[in-house]
Motif scaffolding. Structure first.
Motif, PDB file in Angstrom:
ATOM      1  N   ASP A  45      42.665 -14.010 -46.446  1.00 39.37           N
ATOM      2  CA  ASP A  45      41.957 -13.052 -45.592  1.00 39.37           C
ATOM      3  C   ASP A  45      42.504 -13.249 -44.181  1.00 39.37           C
ATOM      4  O   ASP A  45      42.968 -14.333 -43.829  1.00 39.37           O
ATOM      5  N   MET A 102      39.415  -6.730 -52.091  1.00 33.28           N
ATOM      6  CA  MET A 102      38.122  -6.229 -51.611  1.00 33.28           C
ATOM      7  C   MET A 102      38.243  -6.030 -50.097  1.00 33.28           C
ATOM      8  O   MET A 102      37.872  -6.898 -49.307  1.00 33.28           O
ATOM      9  N   LEU A 103      38.800  -4.878 -49.709  1.00 34.92           N
ATOM     10  CA  LEU A 103      39.216  -4.614 -48.330  1.00 34.92           C
ATOM     11  C   LEU A 103      38.402  -3.458 -47.745  1.00 34.92           C
ATOM     12  O   LEU A 103      37.749  -2.718 -48.487  1.00 34.92           O
ATOM     13  N   PRO A 104      38.450  -3.270 -46.410  1.00 32.59           N
ATOM     14  CA  PRO A 104      37.562  -2.272 -45.809  1.00 32.59           C
ATOM     15  C   PRO A 104      37.802  -0.827 -46.283  1.00 32.59           C
ATOM     16  O   PRO A 104      36.848  -0.150 -46.670  1.00 32.59           O
ATOM     17  N   GLY A 140      24.671  -7.287 -44.904  1.00 29.65           N
ATOM     18  CA  GLY A 140      24.467  -6.062 -45.624  1.00 29.65           C
ATOM     19  C   GLY A 140      25.656  -5.113 -45.679  1.00 29.65           C
ATOM     20  O   GLY A 140      26.803  -5.497 -45.859  1.00 29.65           O
ATOM     21  N   LYS A 142      31.935   5.936 -43.372  1.00 29.79           N
ATOM     22  CA  LYS A 142      33.240   6.085 -44.042  1.00 29.79           C
ATOM     23  C   LYS A 142      33.051   6.704 -45.433  1.00 29.79           C
ATOM     24  O   LYS A 142      33.754   7.660 -45.792  1.00 29.79           O
ATOM     25  N   ASN A 145      32.011  -9.621 -46.335  1.00 29.11           N
ATOM     26  CA  ASN A 145      30.612  -9.652 -46.777  1.00 29.11           C
ATOM     27  C   ASN A 145      30.488  -9.580 -48.298  1.00 29.11           C
ATOM     28  O   ASN A 145      29.616 -10.217 -48.887  1.00 29.11           O
ATOM     29  N   MET A 146      31.362  -8.784 -48.917  1.00 26.39           N
ATOM     30  CA  MET A 146      31.321  -8.616 -50.369  1.00 26.39           C
ATOM     31  C   MET A 146      32.288  -9.566 -51.074  1.00 26.39           C
ATOM     32  O   MET A 146      31.922 -10.247 -52.044  1.00 26.39           O
ATOM     33  N   THR A 182      36.030   0.355 -51.558  1.00 29.82           N
ATOM     34  CA  THR A 182      35.661   1.770 -51.668  1.00 29.82           C
ATOM     35  C   THR A 182      36.653   2.573 -50.838  1.00 29.82           C
ATOM     36  O   THR A 182      36.687   2.430 -49.606  1.00 29.82           O
TER      37      THR A 182
HETATM   38  P1  NAD Z   1      34.116  -6.655 -44.648  1.00 26.55           P
HETATM   39  O1  NAD Z   1      34.659  -5.979 -43.444  1.00 26.55           O
HETATM   40  O2  NAD Z   1      32.992  -7.631 -44.511  1.00 26.55           O
HETATM   41  O3  NAD Z   1      35.318  -7.413 -45.423  1.00 26.55           O
HETATM   42  C1  NAD Z   1      36.630  -6.939 -45.498  1.00 26.55           C
HETATM   43  C2  NAD Z   1      37.548  -8.148 -45.374  1.00 26.55           C
HETATM   44  O4  NAD Z   1      38.895  -7.706 -45.526  1.00 26.55           O
HETATM   45  C3  NAD Z   1      37.454  -8.832 -44.007  1.00 26.55           C
HETATM   46  O5  NAD Z   1      37.140 -10.209 -44.199  1.00 26.55           O
HETATM   47  C4  NAD Z   1      38.827  -8.630 -43.398  1.00 26.55           C
HETATM   48  O6  NAD Z   1      39.266  -9.708 -42.593  1.00 26.55           O
HETATM   49  C5  NAD Z   1      39.691  -8.486 -44.648  1.00 26.55           C
HETATM   50  N1  NAD Z   1      40.956  -7.808 -44.415  1.00 26.55           N
HETATM   51  C6  NAD Z   1      41.184  -6.630 -43.777  1.00 26.55           C
HETATM   52  N2  NAD Z   1      42.497  -6.342 -43.784  1.00 26.55           N
HETATM   53  C7  NAD Z   1      43.103  -7.357 -44.432  1.00 26.55           C
HETATM   54  C8  NAD Z   1      44.470  -7.641 -44.757  1.00 26.55           C
HETATM   55  N3  NAD Z   1      45.452  -6.816 -44.407  1.00 26.55           N
HETATM   56  N4  NAD Z   1      44.729  -8.775 -45.430  1.00 26.55           N
HETATM   57  C9  NAD Z   1      43.740  -9.627 -45.786  1.00 26.55           C
HETATM   58  N5  NAD Z   1      42.438  -9.421 -45.508  1.00 26.55           N
HETATM   59  C10 NAD Z   1      42.132  -8.298 -44.830  1.00 26.55           C
HETATM   60  O7  NAD Z   1      33.716  -5.495 -45.664  1.00 26.55           O
HETATM   61  P2  NAD Z   1      32.736  -5.586 -46.929  1.00 26.55           P
HETATM   62  O8  NAD Z   1      31.358  -5.277 -46.513  1.00 26.55           O
HETATM   63  O9  NAD Z   1      33.029  -6.851 -47.679  1.00 26.55           O
HETATM   64  O10 NAD Z   1      33.248  -4.330 -47.771  1.00 26.55           O
HETATM   65  C11 NAD Z   1      34.476  -4.344 -48.464  1.00 26.55           C
HETATM   66  C12 NAD Z   1      34.581  -3.057 -49.278  1.00 26.55           C
HETATM   67  O11 NAD Z   1      33.487  -2.999 -50.199  1.00 26.55           O
HETATM   68  C13 NAD Z   1      34.522  -1.782 -48.432  1.00 26.55           C
HETATM   69  O12 NAD Z   1      35.425  -0.841 -48.955  1.00 26.55           O
HETATM   70  C14 NAD Z   1      33.079  -1.326 -48.582  1.00 26.55           C
HETATM   71  O13 NAD Z   1      32.938   0.076 -48.412  1.00 26.55           O
HETATM   72  C15 NAD Z   1      32.782  -1.786 -49.998  1.00 26.55           C
HETATM   73  N6  NAD Z   1      31.372  -2.064 -50.299  1.00 26.55           N
HETATM   74  C16 NAD Z   1      30.601  -2.770 -49.417  1.00 26.55           C
HETATM   75  C17 NAD Z   1      29.261  -3.017 -49.731  1.00 26.55           C
HETATM   76  C18 NAD Z   1      28.363  -3.801 -48.798  1.00 26.55           C
HETATM   77  O14 NAD Z   1      27.133  -3.807 -49.022  1.00 26.55           O
HETATM   78  N7  NAD Z   1      28.908  -4.474 -47.776  1.00 26.55           N
HETATM   79  C19 NAD Z   1      28.731  -2.569 -50.950  1.00 26.55           C
HETATM   80  C20 NAD Z   1      29.548  -1.910 -51.844  1.00 26.55           C
HETATM   81  C21 NAD Z   1      30.876  -1.664 -51.508  1.00 26.55           C
END
Ligand code: NAD
Length: 294
Positions: A31, A64-66, A237, A245, A11-12, A95
């Protein structure tokens, strides 16, 4: 313009990568989810088959990972640090907990790399519009190297101090966010019961002392802020599971240093209940449904 390895296109990460492409950088992306890679390729990135190939030949690597375990997996076990050229700059934007961030800085240094922890605020709308705020931990030199890259994805890039301090800033910020989203939701539900329109409360409070990001930018009911997830059936979102988390990270950090954070603890308990109701994939603003009693 730099060759940038970008790992994690969710998402990000997806929209952040697109903004780096728009700025003229050459992106090699990876990814686990093929559809996310396809989207980045359609925007001009080059797909690679794994972590090692994403970092090969790159001057900069953005992740940018979970959560912490994913970052550890990609950077250490997955071979990102082992396969990058010496001196590569790692911009770790996920994060994660402060301890893992500091451990990753140490591993990067031992591997001859430069690193910043650079978590972001601003949500998916900020990621798409390149208006994120970056909170950066690391040396002065690494910060100065990371700044021009981060500036292509954000509007504010702030040096929070040494290794891990970006994450410290992020969990404090998100504790505020979790608490205020619950407060705004309680007020909107109270307004409903008192016969006060959502729009009227929004018009008044967004210009009064109740004004805050959770209300003004991310209003948890449909209508007042057309871009908020409430208008899109609470599709993230920022998923509730991610908020839970971050609140857990804040509580763990608070315990480790003896800080009293009772509102943060309550917010964590409420998001825990929300997840237990099976709604972890919903946007975190969906907690208003639980507060309303459904
Ligand atoms: P998301 O789950 O949409 O994206 C994470 C991506 O990482 C996924 O596409 C997943 O397939 C990939 N991934 C996981 N393990 C992997 C690996 N071993 N190799 C390659 N790819 C891998 O999460 P998000 O919403 O994009 O959030 C990412 C980070 O940003 C989190 O730490 C979150 O807390 C933080 N964040 C999110 C938001 C938001 O509004 N979504 C805002 C600020 C910060």
């Amino acid at each position: 313009m730099a060759t940038i390895g970008f790992i994690g296109l969710g998402n990000m990460g997806g929209p952040m990568a697109e903004n780096l492409i728009k700025a003229g950088h050459a992106l090699q992306v990876f990814d686990l989810a093929k559809e996310s890679v396809d989207k980045a390729v359609a925007a001009g990135a080059t797909a690679v088959t794994g972590v090692a190939d994403a970092v090969k030949g790159a001057e900069v690597v953005v992740t940018m990972l979970p959560a912490g375990p994913h970052v550890r997996k990609v950077l250490t076990e997955g071979g990102a640090l082992a396969n990058a050229a010496k001196g590569t700059l790692f911009i770790e934007c996920s994060t994660i907990d402060v301890d893992t961030a500091r451990a990753m800085h140490k591993a990067a240094e031992e591997a001859g790399m430069e690193m910043v922890d650079a978590p972001v605020s601003g949500g998916t709308t900020g990621a798409a519009a390149a208006t994120l705020t970056f909170m950066v931990g690391g040396s002065d030199a690494a910060f100065e190297r990371a700044r021009p890259i981060c500036e292509k994805m954000g509007k504010a890039v702030i040096h929070a101090g040494g290794p891990g301090n970006g994450q410290a800033a992020k969990i404090c910020n998100n504790m505020i966010l979790g608490i205020t989203m619950i407060g705004v939701s309680e007020a909107l539900v109270l307004a409903e019961k008192l016969g006060l329109d959502h729009q009227k409360l929004y018009d008044i409070s967004s210009k009064s002392s109740g004004s805050c990001w959770s209300l003004n930018t991310y209003c948890p009911v449909p209508g007042p802020v057309p871009t908020s997830p409430a208008n899109n059936d609470y599709k993230p979102g920022f998923a509730a599971a991610m908020m839970e988390k971050d609140l857990k990270l804040a509580q763990a950090a608070a315990q480790s240093v003896g800080a009293a954070t009772p509102m943060g603890a309550s917010a964590l308990a409420l998001y825990g209940l929300f997840l237990n109701s099976g709604r972890g994939e919903m946007d975190f603003s969906g907690i208003i449904k639980m507060i309303r009693g459904n």
